[in-house]
Design a protein around this motif. Structure first.
Motif, PDB file in Angstrom:
ATOM      1  N   ALA A   7      43.632  40.016  40.694  1.00  0.00           N
ATOM      2  CA  ALA A   7      42.561  39.016  40.733  1.00  0.00           C
ATOM      3  C   ALA A   7      42.813  38.013  41.862  1.00  0.00           C
ATOM      4  CB  ALA A   7      42.464  38.287  39.402  1.00  0.00           C
ATOM      5  N   LEU A   8      44.074  37.599  42.038  1.00  0.00           N
ATOM      6  CA  LEU A   8      44.420  36.665  43.109  1.00  0.00           C
ATOM      7  C   LEU A   8      44.188  37.304  44.475  1.00  0.00           C
ATOM      8  CD1 LEU A   8      45.541  33.891  43.852  1.00  0.00           C
ATOM      9  CD2 LEU A   8      47.831  34.898  43.784  1.00  0.00           C
ATOM     10  N   LYS A   9      44.564  38.577  44.575  1.00  0.00           N
ATOM     11  CA  LYS A   9      44.361  39.310  45.822  1.00  0.00           C
ATOM     12  C   LYS A   9      42.870  39.400  46.145  1.00  0.00           C
ATOM     13  CE  LYS A   9      44.995  43.821  47.912  1.00  0.00           C
ATOM     14  NZ  LYS A   9      45.350  45.200  47.695  1.00  0.00           N
ATOM     15  N   ALA A  10      42.037  39.705  45.169  1.00  0.00           N
ATOM     16  CA  ALA A  10      40.593  39.787  45.363  1.00  0.00           C
ATOM     17  C   ALA A  10      40.023  38.424  45.747  1.00  0.00           C
ATOM     18  CB  ALA A  10      39.910  40.314  44.109  1.00  0.00           C
ATOM     19  N   TYR A  11      40.525  37.356  45.103  1.00  0.00           N
ATOM     20  CA  TYR A  11      40.070  35.999  45.390  1.00  0.00           C
ATOM     21  C   TYR A  11      40.421  35.614  46.835  1.00  0.00           C
ATOM     22  CZ  TYR A  11      39.651  30.947  45.171  1.00  0.00           C
ATOM     23  OH  TYR A  11      39.321  29.652  45.427  1.00  0.00           O
ATOM     24  N   ILE A  12      41.637  35.886  47.261  1.00  0.00           N
ATOM     25  CA  ILE A  12      42.084  35.558  48.615  1.00  0.00           C
ATOM     26  C   ILE A  12      41.305  36.378  49.643  1.00  0.00           C
ATOM     27  CG2 ILE A  12      44.028  35.707  50.221  1.00  0.00           C
ATOM     28  CD1 ILE A  12      45.839  34.912  47.854  1.00  0.00           C
ATOM     29  N   THR A  13      41.083  37.656  49.356  1.00  0.00           N
ATOM     30  CA  THR A  13      40.316  38.508  50.261  1.00  0.00           C
ATOM     31  C   THR A  13      38.896  37.985  50.416  1.00  0.00           C
ATOM     32  OG1 THR A  13      41.635  40.414  49.561  1.00  0.00           O
ATOM     33  CG2 THR A  13      39.554  40.873  50.689  1.00  0.00           C
ATOM     34  N   ARG A  14      38.281  37.616  49.306  1.00  0.00           N
ATOM     35  CA  ARG A  14      36.917  37.062  49.359  1.00  0.00           C
ATOM     36  C   ARG A  14      36.900  35.750  50.127  1.00  0.00           C
ATOM     37  NH1 ARG A  14      31.802  37.204  48.625  1.00  0.00           N
ATOM     38  NH2 ARG A  14      30.694  35.695  47.358  1.00  0.00           N
ATOM     39  N   TYR A  15      37.887  34.894  49.907  1.00  0.00           N
ATOM     40  CA  TYR A  15      37.968  33.614  50.597  1.00  0.00           C
ATOM     41  C   TYR A  15      38.086  33.826  52.113  1.00  0.00           C
ATOM     42  CZ  TYR A  15      39.737  29.150  52.254  1.00  0.00           C
ATOM     43  OH  TYR A  15      39.914  27.992  52.953  1.00  0.00           O
TER      44      TYR A  15
END
Length: 121
Positions: A7-15
């Motif tokens: 989830a953190l990886k997806a959040y950082i990628t989206r950011y």
């Protein structure tokens, strides 16, 4: 339940994706602003040039009547234009510095200045 690291990886990628998109849009906005300014300046230059040409022709005809010689009227205007060109060459550095400053200001003005300008009009 989703893995917190995923989830953190997806959040950082989206950011990061959104930040890259924002930078692209800001760059596009600056290019469009500069292009609009250049087009506006070109159109204004054409109008000023046309007015200058017609004014010079009118003044040449007037001076032709004053001097009672078409040659003297047109040569006097040619002399004035040469004098004007000489003054332009004398102040070439100042004019170029002014225009360069304006161009750099267009490229580097912040978004806050744009918003303030829109609110004031």
């Amino acid at each position: 339940m989703e893995n917190p690291i995923t989830a953190l990886k997806a959040y950082i990628t989206r950011y990061i994706s959104l930040r890259v998109q924002e930078v692209r849009l800001e760059a596009l906005e600056r290019v469009v602003n500069v292009m609009g300014y250049l087009i506006y300046a070109s159109v204004a230059f054409l109008f000023v040039f046309a007015m200058f040409c017609f004014g010079a022709l009118g003044l040449a005809e007037f001076l032709s009547a004053v001097f009672e010689s078409k040659t003297m009227g047109y040569l006097s205007i040619a002399g004035l234009m040469l004098l004007f060109l000489f003054v332009l060459f004398l102040f070439k550095k100042n004019i170029m510095r002014f225009l360069t400053g304006k161009f750099i200001w267009l490229l580097t003005k912040s978004r806050d200045e744009d918003e303030d300008e829109i609110k004031s009009t």
